[in-house]
Design a protein around this motif. Structure first.
Motif, PDB file in Angstrom:
ATOM      1  N   HIS A   1      -8.982 -63.364   8.681  1.00 12.17           N
ATOM      2  CA  HIS A   1     -10.518 -63.139   8.568  1.00 12.17           C
ATOM      3  C   HIS A   1     -11.214 -64.225   7.410  1.00 12.17           C
ATOM      4  O   HIS A   1     -12.097 -64.705   7.892  1.00 12.17           O
ATOM      5  CB  HIS A   1     -10.416 -61.672   7.862  1.00 12.17           C
ATOM      6  N   GLU A   2     -10.282 -64.459   6.244  1.00  8.86           N
ATOM      7  CA  GLU A   2     -10.715 -65.535   5.473  1.00  8.86           C
ATOM      8  C   GLU A   2     -10.780 -66.881   6.220  1.00  8.86           C
ATOM      9  O   GLU A   2     -11.672 -67.493   6.019  1.00  8.86           O
ATOM     10  CB  GLU A   2      -9.755 -65.480   4.365  1.00  8.86           C
ATOM     11  N   ASN A   3      -9.835 -67.205   6.785  1.00  6.38           N
ATOM     12  CA  ASN A   3      -9.782 -68.645   7.381  1.00  6.38           C
ATOM     13  C   ASN A   3     -10.465 -68.840   8.557  1.00  6.38           C
ATOM     14  O   ASN A   3     -11.178 -69.788   8.978  1.00  6.38           O
ATOM     15  CB  ASN A   3      -8.505 -68.952   7.550  1.00  6.38           C
ATOM     16  N   LEU A   4     -10.507 -67.993   9.749  1.00  2.00           N
ATOM     17  CA  LEU A   4     -10.972 -68.172  10.911  1.00  2.00           C
ATOM     18  C   LEU A   4     -12.291 -67.093  11.194  1.00  2.00           C
ATOM     19  O   LEU A   4     -13.107 -67.510  12.149  1.00  2.00           O
ATOM     20  CB  LEU A   4     -10.114 -67.773  12.017  1.00  2.00           C
ATOM     21  N   GLY A   5     -12.448 -66.210  10.308  1.00  2.00           N
ATOM     22  CA  GLY A   5     -13.732 -65.103  10.579  1.00  2.00           C
ATOM     23  C   GLY A   5     -13.314 -64.206  11.231  1.00  2.00           C
ATOM     24  O   GLY A   5     -14.386 -63.530  11.617  1.00  2.00           O
ATOM     25  N   TYR A   6     -12.264 -63.685  12.093  1.00  2.00           N
ATOM     26  CA  TYR A   6     -12.468 -62.943  12.908  1.00  2.00           C
ATOM     27  C   TYR A   6     -11.449 -61.547  12.057  1.00  2.00           C
ATOM     28  O   TYR A   6     -10.454 -61.750  11.582  1.00  2.00           O
ATOM     29  CB  TYR A   6     -11.121 -63.310  14.155  1.00  2.00           C
ATOM     30  N   THR A   7     -12.159 -60.503  12.622  1.00  2.00           N
ATOM     31  CA  THR A   7     -11.417 -59.021  12.137  1.00  2.00           C
ATOM     32  C   THR A   7     -10.512 -58.540  13.229  1.00  2.00           C
ATOM     33  O   THR A   7     -10.708 -59.107  14.448  1.00  2.00           O
ATOM     34  CB  THR A   7     -12.418 -57.978  11.954  1.00  2.00           C
ATOM     35  N   MET A   8      -9.493 -57.920  12.811  1.00  2.00           N
ATOM     36  CA  MET A   8      -8.559 -57.711  14.072  1.00  2.00           C
ATOM     37  C   MET A   8      -8.101 -56.265  13.959  1.00  2.00           C
ATOM     38  O   MET A   8      -8.001 -55.852  12.724  1.00  2.00           O
ATOM     39  CB  MET A   8      -7.396 -58.427  14.109  1.00  2.00           C
ATOM     40  N   SER A   9      -7.532 -55.689  14.929  1.00  2.00           N
ATOM     41  CA  SER A   9      -7.112 -54.294  14.899  1.00  2.00           C
ATOM     42  C   SER A   9      -5.443 -54.351  15.062  1.00  2.00           C
ATOM     43  O   SER A   9      -5.064 -55.163  16.076  1.00  2.00           O
ATOM     44  CB  SER A   9      -7.780 -53.396  15.604  1.00  2.00           C
ATOM     45  N   ALA A  10      -4.795 -53.496  14.529  1.00  2.00           N
ATOM     46  CA  ALA A  10      -3.229 -53.586  14.762  1.00  2.00           C
ATOM     47  C   ALA A  10      -2.499 -52.343  15.034  1.00  2.00           C
ATOM     48  O   ALA A  10      -3.033 -51.417  14.537  1.00  2.00           O
ATOM     49  CB  ALA A  10      -2.744 -54.529  13.818  1.00  2.00           C
ATOM     50  N   GLY A  11      -1.566 -52.109  15.806  1.00  2.00           N
ATOM     51  CA  GLY A  11      -0.809 -51.006  15.850  1.00  2.00           C
ATOM     52  C   GLY A  11       0.609 -51.299  15.400  1.00  2.00           C
ATOM     53  O   GLY A  11       1.206 -52.497  16.013  1.00  2.00           O
ATOM     54  N   ILE A  12       1.240 -50.553  14.870  1.00  2.00           N
ATOM     55  CA  ILE A  12       2.727 -50.961  14.156  1.00  2.00           C
ATOM     56  C   ILE A  12       3.429 -49.635  14.472  1.00  2.00           C
ATOM     57  O   ILE A  12       3.226 -48.716  14.055  1.00  2.00           O
ATOM     58  CB  ILE A  12       2.754 -51.212  12.715  1.00  2.00           C
ATOM     59  N   SER A  13       4.617 -49.992  15.215  1.00  2.00           N
ATOM     60  CA  SER A  13       5.547 -49.047  15.803  1.00  2.00           C
ATOM     61  C   SER A  13       7.069 -49.709  15.966  1.00  2.00           C
ATOM     62  O   SER A  13       7.241 -50.939  15.835  1.00  2.00           O
ATOM     63  CB  SER A  13       4.994 -48.194  16.839  1.00  2.00           C
ATOM     64  N   ARG A  14       7.751 -49.225  16.770  1.00  2.00           N
ATOM     65  CA  ARG A  14       9.283 -49.504  17.170  1.00  2.00           C
ATOM     66  C   ARG A  14       9.413 -50.465  18.232  1.00  2.00           C
ATOM     67  O   ARG A  14      10.227 -50.982  18.338  1.00  2.00           O
ATOM     68  CB  ARG A  14      10.048 -48.226  16.988  1.00  2.00           C
ATOM     69  N   ASN A  15       8.441 -50.427  18.863  1.00  2.00           N
ATOM     70  CA  ASN A  15       8.556 -51.263  20.156  1.00  2.00           C
ATOM     71  C   ASN A  15       7.135 -51.561  20.732  1.00  2.00           C
ATOM     72  O   ASN A  15       5.955 -50.967  20.316  1.00  2.00           O
ATOM     73  CB  ASN A  15       9.266 -50.675  21.354  1.00  2.00           C
ATOM     74  N   LYS A  16       7.050 -52.637  21.964  1.00  2.00           N
ATOM     75  CA  LYS A  16       5.855 -52.861  22.278  1.00  2.00           C
ATOM     76  C   LYS A  16       4.876 -52.066  22.906  1.00  2.00           C
ATOM     77  O   LYS A  16       3.660 -51.951  22.588  1.00  2.00           O
ATOM     78  CB  LYS A  16       6.044 -54.250  23.352  1.00  2.00           C
ATOM     79  N   PHE A  17       5.305 -51.118  23.604  1.00  2.00           N
ATOM     80  CA  PHE A  17       4.450 -50.148  24.242  1.00  2.00           C
ATOM     81  C   PHE A  17       4.040 -49.283  23.288  1.00  2.00           C
ATOM     82  O   PHE A  17       2.797 -49.034  23.383  1.00  2.00           O
ATOM     83  CB  PHE A  17       5.671 -49.225  25.075  1.00  2.00           C
ATOM     84  N   LEU A  18       4.495 -48.868  22.282  1.00  2.00           N
ATOM     85  CA  LEU A  18       4.009 -47.967  21.265  1.00  2.00           C
ATOM     86  C   LEU A  18       3.099 -48.645  20.158  1.00  2.00           C
ATOM     87  O   LEU A  18       2.216 -48.142  19.721  1.00  2.00           O
ATOM     88  CB  LEU A  18       5.203 -47.384  20.572  1.00  2.00           C
ATOM     89  N   ALA A  19       3.273 -49.863  19.860  1.00  2.00           N
ATOM     90  CA  ALA A  19       2.542 -50.747  19.331  1.00  2.00           C
ATOM     91  C   ALA A  19       1.370 -50.904  20.196  1.00  2.00           C
ATOM     92  O   ALA A  19       0.240 -50.757  19.274  1.00  2.00           O
ATOM     93  CB  ALA A  19       3.303 -52.286  18.955  1.00  2.00           C
ATOM     94  N   LYS A  20       1.181 -51.212  21.210  1.00  2.00           N
ATOM     95  CA  LYS A  20       0.170 -51.195  21.934  1.00  2.00           C
ATOM     96  C   LYS A  20      -0.740 -49.996  21.815  1.00  2.00           C
ATOM     97  O   LYS A  20      -2.311 -50.079  21.689  1.00  2.00           O
ATOM     98  CB  LYS A  20       0.455 -51.552  23.278  1.00  2.00           C
ATOM     99  N   LEU A  21      -0.118 -48.752  22.206  1.00  2.00           N
ATOM    100  CA  LEU A  21      -0.783 -47.603  22.136  1.00  2.00           C
ATOM    101  C   LEU A  21      -1.384 -47.277  20.941  1.00  2.00           C
ATOM    102  O   LEU A  21      -2.604 -46.833  20.745  1.00  2.00           O
ATOM    103  CB  LEU A  21       0.184 -46.434  22.588  1.00  2.00           C
ATOM    104  N   THR A  22      -0.445 -47.637  19.787  1.00  2.00           N
ATOM    105  CA  THR A  22      -1.068 -47.316  18.264  1.00  2.00           C
ATOM    106  C   THR A  22      -2.283 -48.195  17.917  1.00  2.00           C
ATOM    107  O   THR A  22      -3.154 -47.694  17.206  1.00  2.00           O
ATOM    108  CB  THR A  22       0.000 -47.478  17.257  1.00  2.00           C
ATOM    109  N   ALA A  23      -2.280 -49.448  18.709  1.00  2.00           N
ATOM    110  CA  ALA A  23      -3.473 -50.326  18.128  1.00  2.00           C
ATOM    111  C   ALA A  23      -4.664 -49.820  18.459  1.00  2.00           C
ATOM    112  O   ALA A  23      -5.899 -50.263  17.909  1.00  2.00           O
ATOM    113  CB  ALA A  23      -3.148 -51.580  18.759  1.00  2.00           C
ATOM    114  N   SER A  24      -4.896 -49.108  19.550  1.00  2.00           N
ATOM    115  CA  SER A  24      -6.068 -48.209  19.849  1.00  2.00           C
ATOM    116  C   SER A  24      -6.567 -47.078  19.006  1.00  2.00           C
ATOM    117  O   SER A  24      -7.645 -46.854  19.432  1.00  2.00           O
ATOM    118  CB  SER A  24      -6.151 -48.021  21.335  1.00  2.00           C
ATOM    119  N   ASN A  25      -5.613 -46.806  18.160  1.00  2.00           N
ATOM    120  CA  ASN A  25      -6.195 -45.449  17.300  1.00  2.00           C
ATOM    121  C   ASN A  25      -7.254 -45.637  16.521  1.00  2.00           C
ATOM    122  O   ASN A  25      -8.195 -44.805  16.770  1.00  2.00           O
ATOM    123  CB  ASN A  25      -4.723 -45.212  16.626  1.00  2.00           C
TER     124      ASN A  25
END
Length: 607
Positions: free
Chosen positions: A264-288
């Motif tokens: 955000h500081e350097n490029l100006g973009y805000t992002m959302s993230a999901g953090i979990s034990r694998n890709k499938f769950l991370a993706k699902l969590t990110a939309s929370n």
DNA sequence: TCTTCTGTGCTCACCAC
DNA sequence: GTGGTGAGC
């Protein structure tokens, strides 16, 4: 879909019990051996994966390009429809389904930016005042470039983390290694197996410390939230118990938050993230929760989180397979499908059954792997509202498409100078008839200009339309296929197929198809050896075949096992830096070629 | 108020023949 | 080499 009174609802009222063995995978016993092994891959019980995506990405790109305030409502239009809506604009109820006119009604002061377009005769896309679908072709180039900037930022921020660009606005990040590094530094006692332990390295880790999640993001709750009048969720008592995997998640959350802040500081973009034990769950969590937020899904919260989800929303279950599952069992949610046994599913769905069965239980063995950077194909296409009826029109459109391919290949070569498309393909469609195509070998030239591409495309056009009775082409596609690097071409010619990418460090060696933890995993061996000979402060690096010993300062480290772990990691960093230095001057941190180009690769050397 | 469902125009990968 | 499909943004 039928509504079935499910067992799940009984469970939530506290009458039922979690099916015992269904979720065993979510509660592994974590031992010192697990902790010390750096190469367990997808079976690592401390694995942590994040999915990070940019908020309203196209809109954000335009906002940054124009230097606008983040609070201005902004939409990106493609002709009269919207392809991106900034979050401030969403406050006015504007959605991507709206037409531009709807948006203006909802918010008269809306800033509407039309995507950049290629225009006949222009070599580069631009923001023209006279955009018209009959004469222009959209360009997503800016977004690709900004996307790459963000990815490069990730890579530089996490030299030991694997990054996989998943789409133009999302990337998976494997935090497992970076988290291990922090974990060992922060909890140095973990670097030492209790000396009186009967089974040595195979005993479980000591109880983890409590975690303060308050600054780390949104925690997915362990059970469905029952909110009080203030809308505050109630948490059950067991919410405070945690595991070392939770600690790992919390560390990943720290790192992720830092990266999001820095982007955000350097490029100006805000992002959302999901953090979990694998890709499938991370993706699902990110939309929370979006935008500009991150959510964390602990193992203990997985069953609750998954159960109510419509399985057809899950990646790869949105299509035929998902339909088939829904029809076969007449159900719609993950929870519904839990009742189906593996055997049953395998009988009906064969090979994909195990994968689905595990997915429903929060298991996903897919790796976070950097996509080989080179695309296999590159395509520019255009649907034509006013069909081509004259050969000259066709020629014009081909030049537009050729201009796009030329620019995109040129940009791709800035990162991968030896990129080479082996073939060029032209598709043309007449009305609703199936499209027809012609292809030919693409000439091998150092500089791929619009003219070279357009000339090749013209030839194909003649072959394709030469015998058409009435020329009335409603869609054209021009594509490069068989894109490779000259090096890999060389390698395949010379038969050097094995080990295109030598392991970056000894610690990162993969051991495909090995279910057991190897008894002498290399890093583990180093650790245990050191443990046994309590005074050694050196190790042998398999990569440079040298003995690496601790400096005076490192010897001052609280205990020498921690010092050694640190030393080992720093030594890896040394190799990493050396690899960097040996590469060319492009600032791609990983996957540098380390040898001078030979054979056809020499064609690409910059003069 | 919230999520979900639309569609269109692309873009990319994979497979069958 | 050609055509077709599936999937996702």
């Amino acid at each position: 879909m039928q509504h079935s009174p499910s067992k799940a609802s009984a469970f939530w009222k506290g009458k039922g019990k979690e099916p015992a063995q269904d979720y065993d995978d979510l509660r592994p016993t974590i031992t010192y051996r697990h902790l010390y092994s750096h190469n367990l891959g997808v079976r690592d019980p401390l694995r942590v994966v994040a999915l990070c995506d940019s908020d309203a990405f196209y809109a954000a790109c335009e906002r940054v390009r124009l230097g606008l305030d983040p609070s201005v409502p902004l939409v990106v239009q493609q002709w009269e429809s919207l392809i991106a809506v900034s979050y401030p604009a969403r406050q006015f109820g504007i959605s991507r389904m709206d037409k531009l006119q709807d948006a203006k009604k909802k918010c008269p002061e809306i800033v509407a930016i039309h995507v950049a377009t290629y225009k006949e005769g222009e070599k580069e896309p631009g923001y023209w005042p006279d955009v018209d679908t009959r004469t222009h072709k959209v360009s997503l180039d800016l977004y690709r470039r900004e996307s790459n900037k963000i990815i490069q930022f990730f890579k530089q921020a996490l030299p030991s983390g694997e990054i996989e660009k998943a789409s133009i606005d999302e990337a998976f990040i494997d935090f497992t290694r970076p988290v291990r590094e922090v974990l060992l530094k922060r909890f140095p006692h973990l670097a030492q197996v209790p000396p009186d332990a009967p089974h040595g390295v195979d005993i479980p880790l000591p109880p983890p410390p409590p975690i303060d999640w308050s600054e780390l993001g949104v925690l997915i709750p362990l059970r469905p939230t029952e909110e009080d009048e203030d809308g505050e969720p109630h948490f059950a008592e067991d919410d405070v118990t945690c595991t070392w995997h939770d600690v790992a998640l919390s560390i990943a959350a720290e790192l992720m938050a830092k990266i999001r802040h820095d982007v955000h500081e350097n490029l100006g973009y805000t992002m959302s993230a999901g953090i979990s034990r694998n890709k499938f769950l991370a993706k699902l969590t990110a939309s929370n929760k979006k935008p500009n937020s991150q959510s964390i899904l602990r193992n203990s919260a997985i069953p609750t989180y998954l159960r109510p989800i419509g399985f057809q929303k899950i990646r790869f279950l949105g299509g035929k397979l998902g339909d088939a599952l829904a029809k076969e069992y007449d159900v719609s949610t993950v929870g519904d499908l839990l009742a189906v046994s593996l055997d049953e599913m395998q009988n009906k769905f064969g090979d994909s059954a195990l994968w689905v069965y595990e997915l429903l239980r929060g298991i996903d063995r897919s790796e976070v792997k950097e996509k080989s950077a080179l695309f296999k194909s590159m395509l520019a296409s255009k649907n034509l509202p006013t069909p081509i009826t004259k050969a000259a029109d066709g020629h014009q459109w081909l030049r537009v498409l050729a201009a796009e391919l030329a620019l995109r290949l040129k940009e791709a070569r800035e990162e991968m100078p030896t990129l080479w498309p082996k073939t060029i393909v032209l598709h043309a469609r007449k009305g609703y008839e199936a499209s027809r195509s012609k292809q030919s070998a693409f000439p091998f030239t150092h500089e791929v200009t619009v003219d070279v591409i357009a000339t090749a495309a013209d030839k194909l056009w003649k072959e394709l339309t030469g015998n058409m009775k009435n020329l009335k082409v409603t869609a054209v596609q021009l594509a490069f296929t068989g894109i490779e690097t000259a090096e890999s071409g060389q390698q395949s010619i010379q038969g050097f197929f094995k080990s295109k990418e030598p392991p970056r460090s000894p610690l990162k060696r993969t051991r495909p198809g090995n279910d057991e933890i190897p008894p002498e995993a290399d890093s583990l061996q180093v650790m245990t050896e050191l443990h046994e000979s309590a005074s050694s402060t050196f190790f042998l690096c398999e990569r440079c075949n040298r003995t690496i010993s601790a400096s005076e300062m490192e010897r001052g480290e609280a205990d020498h096992i921690t010092a050694l772990a640190k030393l080992r990691m720093e030594h890896d960093d040394f190799h990493f830096a050396q690899d960097l230095a040996n590469g060319s001057d492009i600032q791609v941190p990983k996957r540098k070629k380390t040898t001078e180009p030979r054979g056809i690769a020499r064609f690409f050397i910059k003069k």
